[in-house]
Design a protein around this motif. Structure first.
Motif, PDB file in Angstrom:
ATOM      1  N   ASP A  38       0.804  -1.231   0.000  1.00 51.67           N
ATOM      2  CA  ASP A  38       0.000   0.000   0.000  1.00 51.67           C
ATOM      3  C   ASP A  38       0.839   1.284   0.000  1.00 51.67           C
ATOM      4  N   HIS A  39       2.154   1.157  -0.070  1.00 52.13           N
ATOM      5  CA  HIS A  39       2.967   2.373   0.109  1.00 52.13           C
ATOM      6  C   HIS A  39       2.707   3.439  -0.963  1.00 52.13           C
ATOM      7  N   SER A  82       1.992   3.685   8.174  1.00 52.88           N
ATOM      8  CA  SER A  82       3.026   4.252   9.058  1.00 52.88           C
ATOM      9  C   SER A  82       3.753   5.444   8.448  1.00 52.88           C
ATOM     10  N   SER A  83       3.698   5.585   7.113  1.00 53.26           N
ATOM     11  CA  SER A  83       4.332   6.772   6.515  1.00 53.26           C
ATOM     12  C   SER A  83       3.581   8.060   6.888  1.00 53.26           C
ATOM     13  N   GLY A 124      10.178   7.888  14.015  1.00 57.18           N
ATOM     14  CA  GLY A 124      10.181   6.432  13.802  1.00 57.18           C
ATOM     15  C   GLY A 124      11.261   5.693  14.571  1.00 57.18           C
ATOM     16  N   MET A 133      13.007   4.359   5.143  1.00 59.61           N
ATOM     17  CA  MET A 133      13.192   5.623   4.423  1.00 59.61           C
ATOM     18  C   MET A 133      14.336   6.463   5.002  1.00 59.61           C
ATOM     19  N   ASP A 194      13.814  -1.000  -0.099  1.00 64.95           N
ATOM     20  CA  ASP A 194      12.733  -0.583   0.806  1.00 64.95           C
ATOM     21  C   ASP A 194      11.834   0.446   0.097  1.00 64.95           C
TER      22      ASP A 194
HETATM   23  P1  ADP Z   1       2.854   0.497   6.399  1.00 59.67           P
HETATM   24  O1  ADP Z   1       4.127  -0.248   6.702  1.00 59.67           O
HETATM   25  O2  ADP Z   1       2.102   0.857   7.637  1.00 59.67           O
HETATM   26  O3  ADP Z   1       2.021  -0.197   5.368  1.00 59.67           O
HETATM   27  P2  ADP Z   1       3.766   2.299   4.331  1.00 59.67           P
HETATM   28  O4  ADP Z   1       3.616   1.151   3.408  1.00 59.67           O
HETATM   29  O5  ADP Z   1       3.142   3.569   3.909  1.00 59.67           O
HETATM   30  O6  ADP Z   1       3.305   1.918   5.787  1.00 59.67           O
HETATM   31  O7  ADP Z   1       5.291   2.633   4.520  1.00 59.67           O
HETATM   32  C1  ADP Z   1       6.266   1.634   4.616  1.00 59.67           C
HETATM   33  C2  ADP Z   1       7.604   2.322   4.761  1.00 59.67           C
HETATM   34  O8  ADP Z   1       7.657   3.054   5.977  1.00 59.67           O
HETATM   35  C3  ADP Z   1       8.766   1.356   4.852  1.00 59.67           C
HETATM   36  O9  ADP Z   1       9.197   0.989   3.570  1.00 59.67           O
HETATM   37  C4  ADP Z   1       9.803   2.148   5.602  1.00 59.67           C
HETATM   38  O10 ADP Z   1      10.607   2.905   4.721  1.00 59.67           O
HETATM   39  C5  ADP Z   1       8.986   3.126   6.402  1.00 59.67           C
HETATM   40  N1  ADP Z   1       9.033   2.858   7.829  1.00 59.67           N
HETATM   41  C6  ADP Z   1       8.362   1.943   8.520  1.00 59.67           C
HETATM   42  N2  ADP Z   1       8.671   2.034   9.837  1.00 59.67           N
HETATM   43  C7  ADP Z   1       9.561   3.054   9.962  1.00 59.67           C
HETATM   44  C8  ADP Z   1      10.252   3.665  11.050  1.00 59.67           C
HETATM   45  N3  ADP Z   1      10.096   3.239  12.304  1.00 59.67           N
HETATM   46  N4  ADP Z   1      11.074   4.689  10.779  1.00 59.67           N
HETATM   47  C9  ADP Z   1      11.239   5.135   9.519  1.00 59.67           C
HETATM   48  N5  ADP Z   1      10.611   4.611   8.462  1.00 59.67           N
HETATM   49  C10 ADP Z   1       9.787   3.587   8.675  1.00 59.67           C
END
Ligand code: ADP
Ligand code: MG
Length: 215
Positions: A38-39, A82-83, A124, A133, A194
């Motif tokens: 979903d990113h 989480s982004s 994060g 990221m 990533d």
């Molecule tokens: P989710 O993991 O909730 O589905 P997204 O897909 O939007 O969220 O984002 C995933 C990205 O978030 C990962 O590829 C990574 O780069 C980043 N990420 C996840 N956790 C952290 C963290 N604690 N600190 C920095 N970046 C993070």
């Protein structure tokens, strides 16, 4: 010295939203390999909402801080992944650097880059090498700052930052994730970039492109 106005920042958010929309499928595919696919959707929703809200501000009365804070709020409201909080924190930190300024100069922009990257790290709690990221944002911001300190123009500094960010994103291929969703995969994440680092490169490319015309 460059004068970066509210209008420049509004155009920057539109540029980022368009670039992320173009890259949405690729970002979802990368997240599909080591996360939940979903990113690209999260980033597109976030930056589309931010660009829309920011575009609706009246440039004559909205200062750069309001632009960044408006973007932060819209991004957070639009994104459940989480982004969301990571980019919202980064945008709030950018707003704090701009505080009290009616426009920004080259040094402010470099400061904003640093504060943005630090915001992601603070929120994060990821360090370099944990396959997030941060592996793109942190070296990009550091390289941009170092270039600026050595007398480079804003455009040159951003280009240097972009190169470091690209290298950092590429390096995530050889990392095992210890933060975020992909940490559950262990060694199975090896060999894959990533997605958050990949989208960071898209955003930083927009920064470089946007300020290139200032030389
Ligand atoms: P989710 O993991 O909730 O589905 P997204 O897909 O939007 O969220 O984002 C995933 C990205 O978030 C990962 O590829 C990574 O780069 C980043 N990420 C996840 N956790 C952290 C963290 N604690 N600190 C920095 N970046 C993070
Ligand atoms: Mg995801």
């Amino acid at each position: 010295m460059t004068t970066i106005t509210t209008q420049d920042l509004q155009a920057l958010f539109v540029r980022i939203a368009e670039a992320i929309a173009r890259e949405k499928d690729r970002l979802c595919e990368l997240d599909g390999v080591i996360g939940d696919a979903d990113h690209g959707i999260a980033m597109e929703l976030g930056f589309a909402a931010a660009a829309k809200a920011v575009s609706e501000l009246e440039p004559a009365t909205a200062d750069p801080t309001l632009v960044f804070n408006t973007a932060a709020k819209s991004f957070l409201n639009a994104v459940g992944a989480s982004s969301g909080p990571l980019y919202a924190t980064a945008l709030m930190r950018a707003g704090a650097i701009a505080k009290g300024k009616s426009s920004l100069n080259d040094d402010d922009m470099v400061e904003i880059f640093s504060a943005f990257a630090k915001g992601i790290q603070d929120r994060g709690k990821a360090e370099i090498g944990e396959k997030t990221m941060v592996d793109a944002w942190a070296p990009a911001a550091a390289a941009c700052r170092a270039a600026r300190d050595q007398g480079s123009s804003l455009a040159e500094s951003l280009a240097t930052g972009l190169k470091a960010g690209e290298a950092g994103a590429e390096a995530t291929k050889d990392m095992i994730a210890t933060k975020g969703r992909s940490s559950r995969l262990g060694e199975r994440a090896l060999g894959h970039i990533d997605p958050g680092a990949a989208s960071a490169v898209v955003v930083i490319t927009c920064l470089r492109d946007h300020f290139m015309r200032y030389g």
